[in-house]
Design a protein around this motif. Structure first.
Motif, PDB file in Angstrom:
ATOM      1  N   GLN A 169      48.147  46.548  12.305  1.00  0.00           N
ATOM      2  CA  GLN A 169      49.451  45.988  12.662  1.00  0.00           C
ATOM      3  C   GLN A 169      50.128  45.358  11.442  1.00  0.00           C
ATOM      4  N   THR A 170      49.323  44.806  10.536  1.00  0.00           N
ATOM      5  CA  THR A 170      49.874  44.223   9.303  1.00  0.00           C
ATOM      6  C   THR A 170      50.656  45.274   8.537  1.00  0.00           C
ATOM      7  N   SER A 229      52.877  41.418   9.967  1.00  0.00           N
ATOM      8  CA  SER A 229      52.260  40.230  10.562  1.00  0.00           C
ATOM      9  C   SER A 229      50.761  40.179  10.250  1.00  0.00           C
ATOM     10  N   ILE A 230      50.216  38.977  10.297  1.00  0.00           N
ATOM     11  CA  ILE A 230      48.832  38.737   9.892  1.00  0.00           C
ATOM     12  C   ILE A 230      48.168  37.794  10.893  1.00  0.00           C
ATOM     13  N   THR A 231      46.874  38.011  11.138  1.00  0.00           N
ATOM     14  CA  THR A 231      46.119  37.138  12.031  1.00  0.00           C
ATOM     15  C   THR A 231      45.471  36.017  11.224  1.00  0.00           C
ATOM     16  N   LEU A 232      45.556  34.799  11.747  1.00  0.00           N
ATOM     17  CA  LEU A 232      44.887  33.635  11.169  1.00  0.00           C
ATOM     18  C   LEU A 232      43.949  33.089  12.232  1.00  0.00           C
ATOM     19  N   ARG A 233      42.676  32.945  11.881  1.00  0.00           N
ATOM     20  CA  ARG A 233      41.649  32.495  12.830  1.00  0.00           C
ATOM     21  C   ARG A 233      41.058  31.166  12.365  1.00  0.00           C
ATOM     22  N   GLU A 234      40.877  30.252  13.307  1.00  0.00           N
ATOM     23  CA  GLU A 234      40.282  28.947  13.018  1.00  0.00           C
ATOM     24  C   GLU A 234      38.816  28.957  13.448  1.00  0.00           C
ATOM     25  N   ARG A 235      37.940  28.539  12.556  1.00  0.00           N
ATOM     26  CA  ARG A 235      36.493  28.615  12.783  1.00  0.00           C
ATOM     27  C   ARG A 235      36.014  27.832  13.990  1.00  0.00           C
ATOM     28  N   ASP A 236      36.363  26.557  14.097  1.00  0.00           N
ATOM     29  CA  ASP A 236      35.764  25.690  15.120  1.00  0.00           C
ATOM     30  C   ASP A 236      36.121  26.108  16.540  1.00  0.00           C
ATOM     31  N   SER A 237      37.356  26.471  16.763  1.00  0.00           N
ATOM     32  CA  SER A 237      37.789  26.877  18.105  1.00  0.00           C
ATOM     33  C   SER A 237      37.671  28.387  18.310  1.00  0.00           C
TER      34      SER A 237
END
Length: 109
Positions: free
Chosen positions: A55-56, A61-69
């Protein structure tokens, strides 16, 4: 999982730009499944992962992922994700604020 040269090139460009902003960057352009990559990055303590996917290449567009959640958001472009990464890593912005602004992204794959 097959490697896509255009995705690999884009990921390396973003990694270089992260370093230019003063952030540490580690890039994995292997053909390993994304879930295993996330697990590896979680294990070594990387708080945020930027993912370049098909999709990028289509819309930037780009995916950003947060480790803790383990939550993800979809950011409209490279400049936005670079700005967010810097703000999150320096404590200027909280993940909950980013989620409120962009909404959660759930991958269809």
């Amino acid at each position: 999982v097959r490697k896509v040269p255009a995705q690999e090139e884009k990921a390396l460009e973003i990694a270089d730009e992260l370093v230019e902003t003063g952030l540490y960057s580690q890039t994995d352009v292997s053909s390993t499944a994304i879930g295993k990559k996330y697990a590896r990055f979680d294990e070594i303590g990387i708080p945020f992962v930027i993912t370049v996917d098909p999709q990028t290449l289509e819309d930037g567009s780009i995916t950003l992922r947060e480790r803790d959640s383990q939550e993800q958001i979809r950011v409209p472009d490279v400049n936005s994700v670079l700005k967010l990464a810097q703000q999150l890593c320096t404590g200027l912005t909280k993940w909950s604020e980013v989620v409120e602004q962009y909404g959660l992204f759930v991958s269809s794959s």
